[in-house]
Design a protein around this motif. Structure first.
Motif, PDB file in Angstrom:
ATOM      1  N   THR A 129       0.819  -1.207   0.000  1.00 21.87           N
ATOM      2  CA  THR A 129       0.000   0.000   0.000  1.00 21.87           C
ATOM      3  C   THR A 129       0.858   1.265   0.000  1.00 21.87           C
ATOM      4  O   THR A 129       0.581   2.226  -0.734  1.00 21.87           O
ATOM      5  CB  THR A 129      -0.931   0.014   1.226  1.00 21.87           C
ATOM      6  OG1 THR A 129      -1.734  -1.163   1.224  1.00 21.87           O
ATOM      7  CG2 THR A 129      -1.832   1.237   1.195  1.00 21.87           C
ATOM      8  N   THR A 179      -8.063  -8.821  -2.065  1.00 21.21           N
ATOM      9  CA  THR A 179      -8.931  -9.036  -0.904  1.00 21.21           C
ATOM     10  C   THR A 179      -9.852  -7.835  -0.759  1.00 21.21           C
ATOM     11  O   THR A 179      -9.531  -6.727  -1.194  1.00 21.21           O
ATOM     12  CB  THR A 179      -8.102  -9.202   0.387  1.00 21.21           C
ATOM     13  OG1 THR A 179      -7.291  -8.032   0.581  1.00 21.21           O
ATOM     14  CG2 THR A 179      -7.212 -10.435   0.298  1.00 21.21           C
ATOM     15  N   LEU A 180     -10.998  -8.072  -0.146  1.00 24.19           N
ATOM     16  CA  LEU A 180     -11.948  -6.991   0.060  1.00 24.19           C
ATOM     17  C   LEU A 180     -11.489  -6.134   1.230  1.00 24.19           C
ATOM     18  O   LEU A 180     -11.552  -6.548   2.397  1.00 24.19           O
ATOM     19  CB  LEU A 180     -13.338  -7.568   0.333  1.00 24.19           C
ATOM     20  CG  LEU A 180     -13.991  -8.329  -0.829  1.00 24.19           C
ATOM     21  CD1 LEU A 180     -15.337  -8.892  -0.406  1.00 24.19           C
ATOM     22  CD2 LEU A 180     -14.136  -7.426  -2.046  1.00 24.19           C
ATOM     23  N   SER A 181     -11.008  -4.946   0.912  1.00 22.91           N
ATOM     24  CA  SER A 181     -10.516  -4.046   1.948  1.00 22.91           C
ATOM     25  C   SER A 181     -10.483  -2.633   1.397  1.00 22.91           C
ATOM     26  O   SER A 181     -10.637  -2.407   0.188  1.00 22.91           O
ATOM     27  CB  SER A 181      -9.112  -4.465   2.405  1.00 22.91           C
ATOM     28  OG  SER A 181      -8.178  -4.327   1.352  1.00 22.91           O
ATOM     29  N   TRP A 182     -10.250  -1.681   2.309  1.00 22.43           N
ATOM     30  CA  TRP A 182     -10.128  -0.289   1.864  1.00 22.43           C
ATOM     31  C   TRP A 182      -8.898  -0.105   0.991  1.00 22.43           C
ATOM     32  O   TRP A 182      -8.905   0.719   0.065  1.00 22.43           O
ATOM     33  CB  TRP A 182     -10.066   0.630   3.077  1.00 22.43           C
ATOM     34  CG  TRP A 182     -11.371   0.763   3.799  1.00 22.43           C
ATOM     35  CD1 TRP A 182     -11.717   0.254   5.012  1.00 22.43           C
ATOM     36  CD2 TRP A 182     -12.530   1.463   3.309  1.00 22.43           C
ATOM     37  NE1 TRP A 182     -13.015   0.576   5.323  1.00 22.43           N
ATOM     38  CE2 TRP A 182     -13.540   1.324   4.305  1.00 22.43           C
ATOM     39  CE3 TRP A 182     -12.811   2.182   2.152  1.00 22.43           C
ATOM     40  CZ2 TRP A 182     -14.810   1.882   4.158  1.00 22.43           C
ATOM     41  CZ3 TRP A 182     -14.082   2.750   2.011  1.00 22.43           C
ATOM     42  CH2 TRP A 182     -15.048   2.595   2.993  1.00 22.43           C
ATOM     43  N   ASP A 183      -7.839  -0.861   1.266  1.00 22.29           N
ATOM     44  CA  ASP A 183      -6.635  -0.772   0.448  1.00 22.29           C
ATOM     45  C   ASP A 183      -6.924  -1.181  -0.993  1.00 22.29           C
ATOM     46  O   ASP A 183      -6.476  -0.536  -1.951  1.00 22.29           O
ATOM     47  CB  ASP A 183      -5.531  -1.665   1.027  1.00 22.29           C
ATOM     48  CG  ASP A 183      -5.003  -1.137   2.355  1.00 22.29           C
ATOM     49  OD1 ASP A 183      -5.294   0.029   2.679  1.00 22.29           O
ATOM     50  OD2 ASP A 183      -4.310  -1.895   3.051  1.00 22.29           O
ATOM     51  N   THR A 184      -7.686  -2.266  -1.150  1.00 21.52           N
ATOM     52  CA  THR A 184      -8.038  -2.731  -2.498  1.00 21.52           C
ATOM     53  C   THR A 184      -8.900  -1.708  -3.214  1.00 21.52           C
ATOM     54  O   THR A 184      -8.725  -1.457  -4.413  1.00 21.52           O
ATOM     55  CB  THR A 184      -8.775  -4.078  -2.408  1.00 21.52           C
ATOM     56  OG1 THR A 184      -7.943  -5.035  -1.750  1.00 21.52           O
ATOM     57  CG2 THR A 184      -9.123  -4.587  -3.797  1.00 21.52           C
TER      58      THR A 184
END
Length: 304
Positions: A129, A179-184
């Motif tokens: 990130t 992956t399902l995340s804010w980073d993605t």
């Protein structure tokens, strides 16, 4: 069996290039047969080209899942190579000797790069990130400097290549184990932003001509992605120093080939007393998340 991921990446890149090149020819011929965008939207062929472009972009992203940036990105130039004979076939004209030489040099260069970058395994790492943010900030600053300080067609082309190359680099993070995340979500947003920015910048670049901006854009895109892959992801070349020299030689051959293709596209056609000879102009290979290649055919040509 160890080479299967790379072979799959190459195969996907080839099919992606075919999709882009075919869509380019269909789009141009549809545009030539209709007075405006509204007319093109009413034709099934135009929507078919949109589907081909979407398929080409998807295949390119999937290829990034199985092959390194230093392998997949340069193969995007194949769409430019394929669009030349396809455009000639569509108009019933012969491909010029200069164009065939450009095709040959480009293929030899890409083949050499394939030899030294096909390591036999897919990418094991993607940008973190923090690295994504640093790359995005550096690229945005470089794009802004190119467009504001110079403001020429070549500067816009270089900026488009940087934006498109970064967009493809970020898309690899989405393709490899997302992956399902804010980073993605952040990476997805930046990917779309750079891809759209590359498209808009390329259109601005072509206002001052096609040949030079086309060649520069086609080359800066893979160079940007490859530089990121080598410096931040540890991607390199096989055979040590010999592989590095081969990669430089292959890159030089590809550069010369793309330049020949661009020059041939800008060469004027000499009309005869009874007909005009179509002129094939190919813009942008594009693999990738950047804009699709377009082929401009001038002269008399039957509609689809």
């Amino acid at each position: 069996m160890t080479a299967s991921p790379v072979l799959l990446a190459v195969a996907l890149s080839l099919v992606s290039a075919v999709c882009y090149a075919t869509a380019a020819v269909v789009q141009e011929r549809t545009a030539a047969a209709t007075p405006g965008m509204r007319g093109a939207l009413a034709r099934g062929a135009w929507w078919g080209s949109v589907a081909l472009n979407a398929g080409g972009a998807l295949l390119h992203v999937v290829a990034l899942r199985y092959g390194p940036l230093t392998l997949v990105q340069p193969l995007g130039a194949l769409s430019l190579v394929l669009a030349v004979p396809l455009g000639s076939l569509a108009t019933g004209r012969r491909t010029s000797g200069t164009q065939w030489r450009g095709v040959a040099y480009t293929l030899v260069g890409l083949g050499t790069l394939l030899l030294v970058t096909a390591t036999g395994h897919g990418p094991h790492e993607t940008l973190g990130t923090t690295e994504v943010l640093l790359v995005a900030l550096a690229a945005a600053g470089l794009v802004a400097a190119l467009t504001r300080l110079a403001g020429t067609g070549l500067a816009f082309a270089a900026a488009s290549g940087v934006a498109s190359g970064v967009g493809s680099t970020l898309s690899q993070k989405l393709a490899v184990g997302p992956t399902l995340s804010w980073d993605t979500a952040l990476v997805a947003l930046l990917t779309v932003g750079f891809a759209v920015g590359g498209l808009l910048l390329s259109q601005q670049a072509y206002r001052s001509g096609l040949g030079g901006p086309l060649a520069l854009l086609t080359l800066v895109n893979p160079l940007t992605a490859s530089a990121i892959g080598i410096t931040l992801l540890g991607e390199g070349f096989r055979y040590g120093s010999t592989g590095t020299l081969l990669a430089l030689a292959g890159g030089a051959a590809a550069v010369y080939g793309v330049t020949l293709l661009s020059r041939a596209q800008d060469a004027p056609s000499a009309p005869t007393a009874t007909s005009r000879t179509p002129r094939v102009v190919v813009a942008g290979p594009r693999p990738s998340l950047r804009h699709p290649a377009t082929v401009e055919l001038t002269g008399t040509a039957p509609s689809l």
